[in-house]
Design an enzyme around this catalytic site. Structure first.
Site, PDB file in Angstrom:
ATOM      1  N   HIS A 172       0.838  -1.205   0.000  1.00 40.51           N
ATOM      2  CA  HIS A 172       0.000   0.000   0.000  1.00 40.51           C
ATOM      3  C   HIS A 172       0.870   1.250   0.000  1.00 40.51           C
ATOM      4  O   HIS A 172       0.638   2.191  -0.765  1.00 40.51           O
ATOM      5  CB  HIS A 172      -0.889   0.059   1.254  1.00 40.51           C
ATOM      6  CG  HIS A 172      -1.953  -0.968   1.326  1.00 40.51           C
ATOM      7  ND1 HIS A 172      -2.197  -1.677   2.490  1.00 40.51           N
ATOM      8  CD2 HIS A 172      -2.870  -1.396   0.427  1.00 40.51           C
ATOM      9  CE1 HIS A 172      -3.210  -2.505   2.287  1.00 40.51           C
ATOM     10  NE2 HIS A 172      -3.633  -2.360   1.041  1.00 40.51           N
ATOM     11  N   LYS A 207     -17.355  -6.561   7.367  1.00 39.76           N
ATOM     12  CA  LYS A 207     -16.051  -7.145   7.690  1.00 39.76           C
ATOM     13  C   LYS A 207     -15.725  -6.946   9.158  1.00 39.76           C
ATOM     14  O   LYS A 207     -16.141  -5.982   9.775  1.00 39.76           O
ATOM     15  CB  LYS A 207     -14.953  -6.484   6.844  1.00 39.76           C
ATOM     16  CG  LYS A 207     -14.935  -6.924   5.406  1.00 39.76           C
ATOM     17  CD  LYS A 207     -13.702  -6.364   4.730  1.00 39.76           C
ATOM     18  CE  LYS A 207     -13.568  -6.904   3.318  1.00 39.76           C
ATOM     19  NZ  LYS A 207     -12.389  -6.347   2.639  1.00 39.76           N
ATOM     20  N   ARG A 237      -2.296  -6.315  -7.796  1.00 42.73           N
ATOM     21  CA  ARG A 237      -1.318  -7.395  -7.741  1.00 42.73           C
ATOM     22  C   ARG A 237      -1.580  -8.261  -8.958  1.00 42.73           C
ATOM     23  O   ARG A 237      -2.726  -8.671  -9.196  1.00 42.73           O
ATOM     24  CB  ARG A 237      -1.464  -8.199  -6.451  1.00 42.73           C
ATOM     25  CG  ARG A 237      -1.142  -7.361  -5.221  1.00 42.73           C
ATOM     26  CD  ARG A 237      -1.470  -8.076  -3.948  1.00 42.73           C
ATOM     27  NE  ARG A 237      -2.928  -8.236  -3.849  1.00 42.73           N
ATOM     28  CZ  ARG A 237      -3.558  -8.808  -2.846  1.00 42.73           C
ATOM     29  NH1 ARG A 237      -2.891  -9.283  -1.840  1.00 42.73           N
ATOM     30  NH2 ARG A 237      -4.864  -8.898  -2.846  1.00 42.73           N
ATOM     31  N   SER A 242      -3.545  -8.953   3.561  1.00 46.85           N
ATOM     32  CA  SER A 242      -3.827  -8.858   5.003  1.00 46.85           C
ATOM     33  C   SER A 242      -3.871 -10.233   5.654  1.00 46.85           C
ATOM     34  O   SER A 242      -3.376 -10.426   6.759  1.00 46.85           O
ATOM     35  CB  SER A 242      -5.147  -8.133   5.239  1.00 46.85           C
ATOM     36  OG  SER A 242      -5.018  -6.794   4.874  1.00 46.85           O
TER      37      SER A 242
END
Length: 182
Positions: A34, A58, A107, A145
């Site tokens: 990031h 979440k 990515r 993450s």
């Protein structure tokens, strides 16, 4: 942290600014990948706003205030970067800031299909918002993450974790995981 509409970002003819870009995400936690995208985008755009999204569905590792604090800390040396939160659609948040550009880090192996779907949906929602993709550096292309959380839970070595997150974030992750375990 309140979201503010900045009228100065709007052109006099009502068009959105392309000098201001918005990089949205959950940043839970902010990773070296990031940060690399933030650093690169901050060199391209006059102003970069890092928009930290609040997703009620979440269960984040860090609450919104902690995420704002961590992102602010690792970007403090970038004078044209500021951090804000949002709980709306990303395109609505971008427009509310007077920006016409959304930055997305991608990515190569994992994000392309999902990001393309998001791009098409965002175009339907607001065709005036352009999406700019910055490819993740190969050093960070595999960082997620969930990978960070696994490494943090299994390894006691802070140097291992520091390969994936800014050094300032390592202690915060350790503290959060200890708090979660109790």
């Amino acid at each position: 942290m309140p979201v503010s509409t900045t009228a100065a970002n709007h052109h006099s003819d009502g068009q959105l600014s392309h000098r201001v870009a918005v990089y949205t995400g959950s940043f839970d936690p902010v990773t070296s990948g990031h940060l690399h995208i933030i650093e690169r985008a901050s060199k391209i755009f006059e102003t970069l706003i890092v928009g930290i999204g609040i997703n009620a569905d979440k269960r984040p590792l860090f609450d919104i205030g902690e995420r704002v604090e961590l992102v602010s800390e690792v970007t403090c040396d970038l004078p044209n970067v500021r951090v804000e939160t949002f709980d709306t659609l990303a395109v609505d948040f971008v427009r509310s800031l007077g920006s016409g550009v959304m930055v997305r880090g991608i990515r190569p192996l994992t994000d392309i299909a999902g990001e393309f779907t998001m791009l098409m949906a965002n175009r339907q929602l607001d065709p005036a918002i352009e999406t700019v993709f910055l490819m993740a550096d190969e050093r960070f292309a595999h960082v997620s993450s969930s990978l960070l959380k696994q490494i943090a839970m299994i390894s006691d070595d802070d140097d291992h974790l520091a390969k994936f997150v800014p050094r300032q974030v390592v202690a915060a992750i350790r503290k959060q995981l200890r708090k979660s375990a109790t």
